[in-house]
Structures are given as structure tokens and as C-alpha cells.
Enzyme design. Structure first.
Site, PDB file in Angstrom:
ATOM      1  CG  HIS A  29      27.708  23.252  33.164  1.00 15.95           C
ATOM      2  ND1 HIS A  29      28.545  23.975  33.513  1.00 15.95           N
ATOM      3  CD2 HIS A  29      28.602  22.177  32.388  1.00 15.95           C
ATOM      4  CE1 HIS A  29      29.743  23.579  33.238  1.00 15.95           C
ATOM      5  NE2 HIS A  29      29.916  22.413  32.509  1.00 15.95           N
ATOM      6  CG  HIS A  41      29.792  26.305  29.993  1.00 18.69           C
ATOM      7  ND1 HIS A  41      29.115  24.953  30.084  1.00 18.69           N
ATOM      8  CD2 HIS A  41      31.047  25.941  29.366  1.00 18.69           C
ATOM      9  CE1 HIS A  41      30.037  24.172  29.533  1.00 18.69           C
ATOM     10  NE2 HIS A  41      31.057  24.557  29.177  1.00 18.69           N
ATOM     11  CG  ASP A  84      38.567  21.371  31.680  1.00 15.71           C
ATOM     12  OD1 ASP A  84      38.542  20.212  31.917  1.00 15.71           O
ATOM     13  OD2 ASP A  84      37.586  22.010  31.607  1.00 15.71           O
ATOM     14  CD  GLN A  96      40.834  23.509  28.039  1.00  6.77           C
ATOM     15  OE1 GLN A  96      40.567  22.437  27.194  1.00  6.77           O
ATOM     16  NE2 GLN A  96      39.699  24.287  28.442  1.00  6.77           N
ATOM     17  NE  ARG A 126      33.803  14.226  27.555  1.00 12.77           N
ATOM     18  CZ  ARG A 126      34.404  14.834  27.027  1.00 12.77           C
ATOM     19  NH1 ARG A 126      34.878  15.714  27.835  1.00 12.77           N
ATOM     20  NH2 ARG A 126      34.889  14.612  25.907  1.00 12.77           N
TER      21      ARG A 126
HETATM   22  O1  PAF Z   1      37.287  23.396  27.823  1.00 12.14           O
HETATM   23  C1  PAF Z   1      36.580  23.196  26.593  1.00 12.14           C
HETATM   24  O2  PAF Z   1      35.414  23.157  26.629  1.00 12.14           O
HETATM   25  C2  PAF Z   1      37.274  23.086  25.274  1.00 12.14           C
HETATM   26  O3  PAF Z   1      38.527  22.276  25.585  1.00 12.14           O
HETATM   27  C3  PAF Z   1      37.729  24.335  24.510  1.00 12.14           C
HETATM   28  C4  PAF Z   1      38.356  25.159  25.486  1.00 12.14           C
HETATM   29  C5  PAF Z   1      36.277  25.063  24.176  1.00 12.14           C
HETATM   30  C6  PAF Z   1      38.303  23.957  23.178  1.00 12.14           C
HETATM   31  O4  PAF Z   1      37.408  23.150  22.431  1.00 12.14           O
END
Ligand code: PAF
Length: 294
Positions: A34, A37, A150, A153, A187
């Protein structure tokens, strides 16, 4: 744009770029791309001589009963989108390429990975760290780009990069939002029209708590209470957590005296929505709100 499917080919492309003195950017994704990204990719294309994007739905970061099988996929559309953005290589490995028979190694930052989303998704960040390390190894980028929706993350991967002396700079990018504030996510496609209509309440609740912090409030429990109170107004939301933690170690704070991550997760129908605000009490005055790009 070239599509490669093996680690060997990805390494060869990256080596060739480096031999020509070109810097390399990597945008790791799980596909079903999307505009969020897209903004990471645009930034990588601006800042590097060459850009690789990985599209890999990583089985290792899905728990039992999660949506690995039904995770949305559209490789043809992803490929066309990435080509239009000027990407040089699309790296699209099969699971057997990333995890061949006998694969037995994992990387994790256990304390950081068990907080927040890690509490309800055990093993998730082990899977994320392991695959991102493999992707960084394959593409050898100067810079790798991650969205701050995220945020946990990102903070875990930043710690991994520091602890393991990785060469790549990990670049955090602002969350890209729909016009009504909902953070873009692959999602979101799980939401029914009725669920989609109420989903932006998560962002509104976090902004109300941010207003409290901008106004000088320093009690994390009060900030979380504002979010929780607003979320409880929508019966379709099933809250997972609302927490204020230090961005340095993801541990809960008792006072807002340095940079915090105020993060929340809710279940809404089939979807699990996450969002956050990052607040630094000693930081510059807050940016005006709006659909910020990367
Ligand atoms: O954020 C994501 O889309 C995923 O967690 C990643 C960083 C591509 C790892 O699979």
C-alpha cells in the site's frame, strides 16, 4: 526491474552495485503493498543508488492459529507497483529458500520481544529478527527502511543492529495514514465496512493522550487511561493492550521523563489493529498533524 528468488542472486546483485560504487537501500515487506510501503520505497530510491524490495510472507513470525495461510497476497500487483516506483530488484524468495531443511538458528532480543505485541504473539519478534537479519545479509544494504506503525518492531531491530554490529543503518519512517487517520496496513483489508468505519477511533484515542502529554501531563497511567476510556466507547473493539514504555528498552515507565512509546492494540473483527505515538518531553514542539509521509 529484475525479480530474483534466491539469496545467491540477491547477493550477486548487491555485490555488483557496490563494485560500481552505488549505495544500496532495502525495503523489507510482506507484500500486498500500500502507499505506506510506497513511501518507504520512494525514500529509499531518493537516498540510494539502487533499491531492493523484499516481498516475503515470513512463516516464522506467525504463531499457531494466526493468519499465515490467509495473509493477503497479490504478487502481480506488487510487482507492477514497485516497477512504477523505480525499484531495481524485487527479491521474492520461497519459504524453502529462506528456511531450507535443517534450518536451526534464530535471533531474538527476549526482553524487548516479550513486551507489548510480544505478550500476545509469543515468538513473533524472534521470527522478525531472524528474517530481517537474513534479508540484510542477502542485500547488504547501506540503509534499510521500516515504518513506525510497527514501532516495537523498529526498536527491537535497532537494538539487534546495535548489538550485532550490523553495518546497515535502520531508518524509521513516519506512519502513512488514510484520510481519517487509520494507519495503513495490509491487514486493514480484513475489516468489514462497518468495522472500517469505527477503526479510526484507535488513532483518535492515541491523539487525545498525546494532547495530554503535549499539555504537560506526565503520568503514563493517566495517558493510558485516556486511550482505554475512549476505546471502551466502541463495543466492537476488543482491547489487547494500552501501554507506555521507554523507547530505549520497552519497559513500562512510571513517569514521562524521557522518550516514550505509547502503544495500543485492539482486535476488531478478524483484524488486529496497532498504532502508537512516540513522545519526547524534551523534544522540539510537536509537528502539525496530518497525513505525514515517510
Ligand atoms: O513489517 C513487516 O512487514 C515484517 O515484519 C518484516 C519487517 C518485512 C519482516 O518480515
Amino acid at each position: 526491474m529484475e525479480t530474483v528468488t534466491t539469496v545467491r542472486e540477491m547477493k550477486a546483485r548487491s555485490r555488483a552495485w557496490r563494485r560500481h560504487g552505488l549505495s544500496v537501500g532495502l525495503v523489507p515487506t510482506m507484500g500486498f503493498l500500500h502507499r505506506g510501503h510506497g513511501s518507504l520505497v520512494e525514500r529509499s530510491v531518493r537516498e540510494n543508488g539502487r533499491t531492493a524490495v523484499s516481498v516475503f510472507v515470513n512463516p516464522a513470525q506467525f504463531g499457531p492459529g494466526e493468519d499465515l495461510e490467509s495473509y493477503p497476497r497479490d504478487p502481480a500487483r506488487d510487482s507492477a507497483y514497485l516497477k512504477s516506483l523505480g525499484v531495481n530488484v524485487l527479491f521474492m524468495p520461497e519459504p524453502s529458500e529462506m528456511y531450507p531443511p535443517g534450518f536451526a538458528t534464530a535471533v531474538e532480543a527476549p526482553e524487548l520481544g516479550e513486551a507489548l505485541c510480544g505478550a500476545s504473539r509469543p515468538g513473533h519478534f524472534r521470527g522478525v529478527c531472524t528474517v530481517v537479519l537474513k534479508l540484510l545479509n542477502a542485500a547488504s544494504p547501506d540503509r534499510a527502511y521500516f515504518g513506525l506503525k510497527d514501532a516495537q518492531q523498529f526498536f527491537i531491530l535497532r537494538r539487534m543492529a546495535r548489538d550485532l554490529d550490523l553495518d546497515a543503518s535502520l531508518v524509521p519512517c513516519e506512519t502513512v495514514r488514510e484520510a481519517d487517520g487509520l494507519a495503513m496496513s495490509s491487514r486493514n483489508s480484513y475489516l468489514t465496512p462497518e468495522e472500517r468505519a469505527v477503526a479510526p477511533l484507535l488513532r483518535k484515542a492515541l491523539l487525545a493522550a498525546e494532547d495530554y502529554l503535549i499539555g504537560g501531563g506526565r503520568d503514563p497511567a493517566e495517558a493510558c487511561g485516556i486511550v482505554g476510556g475512549m476505546l471502551s466507547g466502541e463495543s466492537r473493539f476488543v482491547p489487547d493492550y494500552v501501554e507506555a514504555v521507554a523507547t530505549s528498552d520497552l519497559k513500562p515507565v512510571s513517569e514521562v521523563s524521557s522518550e516514550i512509546l505509547l502503544a495500543a492494540a485492539v482486535r476488531l473483527g478478524r483484524a488486529r489493529l496497532i498504532d502508537n505515538v512516540i513522545f519526547d518531553p524534551s523534544g522540539p514542539s510537536r509537528k502539525p498533524r496530518g497525513g505525514a509521509g515517510c
